[in-house]
Design a protein around this motif. Sequence first.
Motif, PDB file in Angstrom:
ATOM      1  N   GLY A 387       0.800  -1.220   0.000  1.00  0.00           N
ATOM      2  CA  GLY A 387       0.000   0.000   0.000  1.00  0.00           C
ATOM      3  C   GLY A 387       0.834   1.273   0.000  1.00  0.00           C
ATOM      4  O   GLY A 387       2.057   1.251  -0.168  1.00  0.00           O
ATOM      5  N   HIS A 402      -1.146  -8.944   1.189  1.00  0.00           N
ATOM      6  CA  HIS A 402      -1.652  -7.569   1.131  1.00  0.00           C
ATOM      7  C   HIS A 402      -1.076  -6.779   2.302  1.00  0.00           C
ATOM      8  O   HIS A 402      -1.255  -7.159   3.469  1.00  0.00           O
ATOM      9  N   GLY A 404      -1.308  -3.200   3.977  1.00  0.00           N
ATOM     10  CA  GLY A 404      -2.133  -2.003   3.980  1.00  0.00           C
ATOM     11  C   GLY A 404      -1.318  -0.715   4.031  1.00  0.00           C
ATOM     12  O   GLY A 404      -0.097  -0.724   4.259  1.00  0.00           O
ATOM     13  N   ASP A 405      -1.972   0.416   3.823  1.00  0.00           N
ATOM     14  CA  ASP A 405      -1.303   1.720   3.823  1.00  0.00           C
ATOM     15  C   ASP A 405      -0.625   1.986   5.180  1.00  0.00           C
ATOM     16  O   ASP A 405      -1.148   1.644   6.243  1.00  0.00           O
ATOM     17  N   PRO A 441      -3.232  -5.279   8.184  1.00  0.00           N
ATOM     18  CA  PRO A 441      -4.117  -4.093   8.203  1.00  0.00           C
ATOM     19  C   PRO A 441      -3.323  -2.795   8.098  1.00  0.00           C
ATOM     20  O   PRO A 441      -2.138  -2.735   8.492  1.00  0.00           O
ATOM     21  N   PRO A 442      -3.945  -1.728   7.617  1.00  0.00           N
ATOM     22  CA  PRO A 442      -3.288  -0.422   7.525  1.00  0.00           C
ATOM     23  C   PRO A 442      -2.786   0.043   8.887  1.00  0.00           C
ATOM     24  O   PRO A 442      -3.405  -0.202   9.923  1.00  0.00           O
TER      25      PRO A 442
END
Length: 446
Positions: A387, A402, A404-405, A441-442
Amino acid sequence: MKNPPMFPAAPPAFNRFETEALLQRNTLGIIMGGGAGTRLFPLTQDRAKPAVPLAGKYRLVDIPISNCINSGVRQVYVLTQFNSASLNRHISRAYKFDLFSSGFVEILAAQQTSSGVEWYQGTADAVRQNLKNFTQGKYEYFLILSGDQLYRMDFRKFLAKHIQSNAEITIATIPVDGKRASSFGLMQTNATGRILNFVEKPKTPEALKPLEMPKEILRELKLPENEPRYEANMGIYVFNRQALIEALDNDMADFGKHIIPEAIKKYRVHSFPFQGYWEDIGTIGSFFEANLDLCSVVPAFNFFDSQAPIYTHARFLPATKINGGHIHHALLSDGCILTEATIERSILGVRTVVEGNSIIKESVIMGADFYAGATNCPTDRPPPGIGKGCKIERAIVDKNVHVGDGVVITPRGKPDHMDGPDGMFYIRDGIIVIPKNTVIPPGTWI
């Protein structure tokens, strides 16, 4: 088997074309897929060790298979027993020979048979359990290889040395100095290259002294004669057909620990000193460093050798797209999309997506099997990729992860070995490893 005569008859001289013909017709390649791969965990959590991604777009198994193909060995079995689905998929897609040749690369997984119900107990046991398959063909030579090493070897030279020395077994060795010697099984050889003794990881100067390479061999290899060198076992062997059958007629489990020490007492066993890059990448630390070295201006291992290429599955992906950013000493695989990213001494695997202003340093990002919106992209989780505003250093990020940001991933201030909560990350040899398919998670700080 009786001890061989002191002065065996001189073997016939083989030219290059005769050696290549022997490799193509009479040699079977056997690649050891290894056990559960605990030293490479968590990269082996959901895949067999030979299927672990390497250098952005390859798999570990591509190295020994490519060495075989480049050397004319076109009949190869890969022995494995753990999580072999992805390995099966990779080999079936990557290695297809034409209908007019006898070439093949096939998986032989451990299975229950009328003669046994146990999984492979070691390298020798794996070959023993499949010996019936191997001896059905008219193979005269069996080339036994490891599935977790990075090197480039011309097996034509290996077989030629085996034949010319009239050996029944030949072991590939690599000269090492005294600092590294105690980490290997060492061969004691005479001036002709015949192996007289095998010592597993000797620790004392007294134990090392008789294992020094003969000056005649050092001179032949153009190595300094005033510096002791030792021949370390590479785990690469050539067996004559009858020698392999007889050497496995027992219940010994492993080649290096059991079969080879006993074989030296009964057979003509010679060494093949190898001079070139060779690295055992069976641990997270060695795997990580071998990958990062590929980012060097002149890496120790050359994937750009057009005379002996490394083969893999052709994916037909688009070229990598870079929407600004800074890239220094990096490998970018096919189909990446980078936006205003900073990449330093890192490897990005196929289909890696890095969003704006993220920084990746000294890391291996293994990429993804699909893009966001693809038909095979899961709908119950965010798509794979890095991200915005992330910072990643000294990490291995497995496939389809994945991030996240605003995520930070760094081993600073952490122990060299630990397991993160809920399996989100692991630290091995001071390297953070994010397992395959993980969703971070971000704003997470690891």
